[in-house]
Design an enzyme around this catalytic site. Structure first.
Site, mmCIF file in Angstrom:
data_model
loop_
_atom_site.group_PDB
_atom_site.id
_atom_site.type_symbol
_atom_site.label_atom_id
_atom_site.label_comp_id
_atom_site.label_asym_id
_atom_site.label_seq_id
_atom_site.Cartn_x
_atom_site.Cartn_y
_atom_site.Cartn_z
ATOM 1 N N HIS A 305 27.616 36.599 49.123
ATOM 2 C CA HIS A 305 28.024 36.899 50.490
ATOM 3 C C HIS A 305 28.069 35.617 51.288
ATOM 4 O O HIS A 305 27.254 34.723 51.057
ATOM 5 C CB HIS A 305 27.034 37.886 51.142
ATOM 6 C CG HIS A 305 27.608 38.557 52.341
ATOM 7 N ND1 HIS A 305 27.548 38.007 53.594
ATOM 8 C CD2 HIS A 305 28.282 39.721 52.448
ATOM 9 C CE1 HIS A 305 28.166 38.815 54.432
ATOM 10 N NE2 HIS A 305 28.623 39.858 53.771
ATOM 11 N N ASP A 363 28.497 46.342 48.376
ATOM 12 C CA ASP A 363 29.589 46.923 47.593
ATOM 13 C C ASP A 363 29.248 47.117 46.127
ATOM 14 O O ASP A 363 29.910 47.873 45.426
ATOM 15 C CB ASP A 363 30.854 46.060 47.726
ATOM 16 C CG ASP A 363 31.454 46.218 49.101
ATOM 17 O OD1 ASP A 363 31.255 47.289 49.689
ATOM 18 O OD2 ASP A 363 32.088 45.279 49.579
HETATM 19 N N1 CMC Z 1 30.735 35.310 41.075
HETATM 20 C C1 CMC Z 1 30.652 34.073 40.573
HETATM 21 N N2 CMC Z 1 30.529 32.955 41.331
HETATM 22 C C2 CMC Z 1 30.505 33.123 42.661
HETATM 23 C C3 CMC Z 1 30.588 34.389 43.258
HETATM 24 C C4 CMC Z 1 30.693 35.526 42.419
HETATM 25 N N3 CMC Z 1 30.778 36.743 42.939
HETATM 26 N N4 CMC Z 1 30.557 34.262 44.601
HETATM 27 C C5 CMC Z 1 30.451 32.956 44.837
HETATM 28 N N5 CMC Z 1 30.414 32.265 43.676
HETATM 29 C C6 CMC Z 1 30.255 30.802 43.519
HETATM 30 C C7 CMC Z 1 31.530 30.080 43.854
HETATM 31 O O1 CMC Z 1 32.321 29.872 42.699
HETATM 32 C C8 CMC Z 1 31.019 28.804 44.450
HETATM 33 O O2 CMC Z 1 30.650 27.956 43.375
HETATM 34 P P1 CMC Z 1 30.758 26.318 43.544
HETATM 35 O O3 CMC Z 1 29.810 25.969 44.643
HETATM 36 O O4 CMC Z 1 30.337 25.810 42.214
HETATM 37 O O5 CMC Z 1 32.193 26.037 43.883
HETATM 38 C C9 CMC Z 1 29.731 29.210 45.172
HETATM 39 O O6 CMC Z 1 29.291 30.401 44.503
HETATM 40 C C10 CMC Z 1 29.938 29.518 46.649
HETATM 41 O O7 CMC Z 1 31.021 30.447 46.772
HETATM 42 P P2 CMC Z 1 32.073 30.457 47.963
HETATM 43 O O8 CMC Z 1 33.325 31.110 47.512
HETATM 44 O O9 CMC Z 1 32.161 29.074 48.537
HETATM 45 O O10 CMC Z 1 31.309 31.362 48.991
HETATM 46 P P3 CMC Z 1 31.996 32.135 50.196
HETATM 47 O O11 CMC Z 1 30.937 32.257 51.221
HETATM 48 O O12 CMC Z 1 33.252 31.480 50.605
HETATM 49 O O13 CMC Z 1 32.383 33.546 49.574
HETATM 50 C C11 CMC Z 1 32.319 35.825 48.920
HETATM 51 C C12 CMC Z 1 31.661 34.719 49.774
HETATM 52 C C13 CMC Z 1 31.688 37.161 49.301
HETATM 53 C C14 CMC Z 1 33.811 35.888 49.264
HETATM 54 C C15 CMC Z 1 32.097 35.503 47.429
HETATM 55 O O14 CMC Z 1 30.724 35.472 47.133
HETATM 56 C C16 CMC Z 1 32.832 36.492 46.518
HETATM 57 O O15 CMC Z 1 34.010 36.298 46.246
HETATM 58 N N6 CMC Z 1 32.103 37.553 46.035
HETATM 59 C C17 CMC Z 1 32.746 38.588 45.252
HETATM 60 C C18 CMC Z 1 33.490 39.552 46.189
HETATM 61 C C19 CMC Z 1 32.554 40.457 46.947
HETATM 62 O O16 CMC Z 1 31.654 41.069 46.381
HETATM 63 N N7 CMC Z 1 32.824 40.595 48.270
HETATM 64 C C20 CMC Z 1 32.097 41.560 49.106
HETATM 65 C C21 CMC Z 1 31.332 40.926 50.210
HETATM 66 S S1 CMC Z 1 30.241 42.131 50.968
HETATM 67 C C22 CMC Z 1 31.325 43.216 51.772
HETATM 68 C C23 CMC Z 1 31.904 42.629 53.006
HETATM 69 O O17 CMC Z 1 31.140 42.341 53.933
HETATM 70 O O18 CMC Z 1 33.146 42.507 53.057
#
Ligand code: CMC
Length: 428
Positions: A305, A363
């Site tokens: 998240h 989720d």
């Molecule tokens: N699986 C594998 N690696 C992950 C994941 C994941 N679900 N989420 C983040 N990472 C890694 C990402 O690759 C990155 O690695 P590095 O630092 O080596 O590049 C690091 O963790 C940080 O990720 P980010 O994309 O910079 O983090 P963000 O804050 O931009 O993204 C997120 C947050 C929720 C979009 C992401 O964690 C994600 O895509 N999760 C899966 C989708 C999901 O479950 N979304 C629902 C969120 S809760 C409902 C809502 O409020 O909408």
């Protein structure tokens, strides 16, 4: 932090005021930065930027705290119902018994949709994704409720808000019925909000539908858990759309469009699809390896998240609700459950997920719960949209009612071509 900060830019020192909230990080007010320095700030993804001032919801991502108007989500979900949370978000205080009764009645009285809207549904293909239908039909409300679109009138703003909260379950249920090829079921006012919604989804003309109170309570709790989440992508979309003075129903349709994406509300659908794709416990290591592989775009859906870096407080309540629903529906031995529980166990002990602070989010559990309730995966994000509507409209109202409100207009760092002269097509 002091109440002023100094930014040094070349040989220029600029003093910037620092604003303090009730709780949470201080905010450096950079509103006058461009005027004084000619420079913009750069923060794609808004990781360090407060886009507005708000009194509605507070999140502490490190501590796993979520509060609406100061009340912890755990208490709201445990002790109250969804319409009480709606009242709280909209009006700022918990209702008295009389206010609650009046609010519930106002919402119930608005739950039918204009009969012409049933015809509007018929224009869609039956195999359309329900979120596509939601974007279209909620946007179309702008064409039906002209007496609640004068955003300068506080009464009309509240009527539009109540209409949206009241009609979203009806529209969501119609979307489902259209999707599965069954006739629409009209709302019934002797049922409460969640029970009414379940009945509109699952009743058929040939058989009476008896609402299971355990499932209605679970549905209501799912709505509470998704009601608001401060300045997330879809809420910011609603605020930005509304900042131009746009029609409130159109603004909510914009929020629905943003919510649809798998990084946001679409994650519950994507998570269940992922669990189905994994299929059996022995394939979990393969998928964990994919999630950790930098060259593979696959992510573990339902994990991680932007804000919660400790745990998602909604996930804890959702997990409890999931067990209640699985037991009440006799799905406790669902093989997908075994996959989910094993996946959770593996990920929580894996150094990659621990280091990056990736925990199951709401989720991860909501998908399994909604499936046990009888919803197809394609409906999951629709249910999120239904619940989030109150958050969107409360944030929209707060923005419109802020005397300092202006159109939202971000700037950019331009890295395209500098000025060049047009070349005639024959000479290119
Ligand atoms: N699986 C594998 N690696 C992950 C994941 C994941 N679900 N989420 C983040 N990472 C890694 C990402 O690759 C990155 O690695 P590095 O630092 O080596 O590049 C690091 O963790 C940080 O990720 P980010 O994309 O910079 O983090 P963000 O804050 O931009 O993204 C997120 C947050 C929720 C979009 C992401 O964690 C994600 O895509 N999760 C899966 C989708 C999901 O479950 N979304 C629902 C969120 S809760 C409902 C809502 O409020 O909408």
């Amino acid at each position: 932090m002091t109440d002023k900060s100094t930014l040094t830019l070349g040989d220029m020192n600029v003093e910037l005021p620092v604003r303090k909230g009730t709780i949470g990080p201080d905010v450096i007010d950079i509103g006058a930065l461009y005027k004084h320095t000619g420079a913009f700030t750069y923060d794609p993804g808004f990781t360090s930027t407060a886009s507005c001032e708000s009194k509605i919801t507070y999140i502490d991502g490190d501590e796993g705290v979520l509060m609406h108007r100061g009340y912890p989500i755990e208490q709201l979900a445990e002790k109250g119902d969804f319409l009480e949370t709606c009242y709280l978000l909209l009006y700022g205080e918990l209702p008295t018994a009389a206010q609650k009764k009046d609010f519930d009645t106002r919402v119930l009285r608005h739950n039918m949709v204009h009969e012409q809207m049933t015809k509007f549904f018929n224009g869609f293909r039956r195999d359309a994704h329900p979120m596509a239908v939601m974007v279209g039909t909620v946007g179309a409300m702008a064409a039906f409720y002209h007496d609640s679109t004068d955003i300068a009138d506080p009464h009309q703003r509240m009527v539009a808000s109540i209409r949206l909260i009241a009609k979203m379950p009806t529209i969501a249920a119609m979307t489902y019925k259209y999707h599965v090829g069954q006739p629409f079921v009209y709302p019934k006012n002797d049922l409460d909000y969640a029970a009414n919604f379940l009945r509109m989804c699952f009743a058929v003309p040939c058989e009476e539908y008896v609402v299971n109170p355990v499932l209605a309570r679970a549905m209501d709790r799912i709505f509470i858990l998704h009601a608001d989440h401060e300045q997330n992508a879809s809420t910011s979309t609603v605020r930005l759309a509304g900042s131009s003075g746009a029609n409130p129903f159109a603004c909510i349709a914009a929020g629905i469009a943003c919510l649809w994406g798998p990084a946001h509300g679409g994650a519950n659908e994507a998570c269940l699809n992922m669990l189905e794709e994994i299929g059996t416990v022995d394939r979990i290591p393969e998928y964990l390896a994919k999630a950790k592989d930098k060259n593979d775009p696959f992510r573990l859906m339902g994990f991680g998240h932007r804000v919660y870096k400790n745990y998602d407080p909604r996930a804890k309540i959702m997990q409890k609700t999931m067990y209640e629903v699985l037991e009440a529906t006799g799905h406790s031995d669902d093989p997908l459950m075994q996959v989910a529980l094993e996946l959770e166990k593996h990920a929580l002990s894996d150094p990659y997920f621990i280091e990056k602070k990736l925990y199951p989010n709401v989720d991860f559990y909501s998908g399994i719960t909604l499936r046990a309730l009888g919803f197809p995966t394609t409906m999951f994000t629709v249910l999120f949209a239904l619940a989030r509507t109150v958050g969107w409209i409360s944030q929209w109202k707060e923005m419109i009612e802020d005397p300092a409100q202006r159109i939202g207009r971000p700037r950019q760092l331009y890295t395209g071509a500098a000025k060049r002269d047009y070349v005639d097509i024959a000479k290119r």
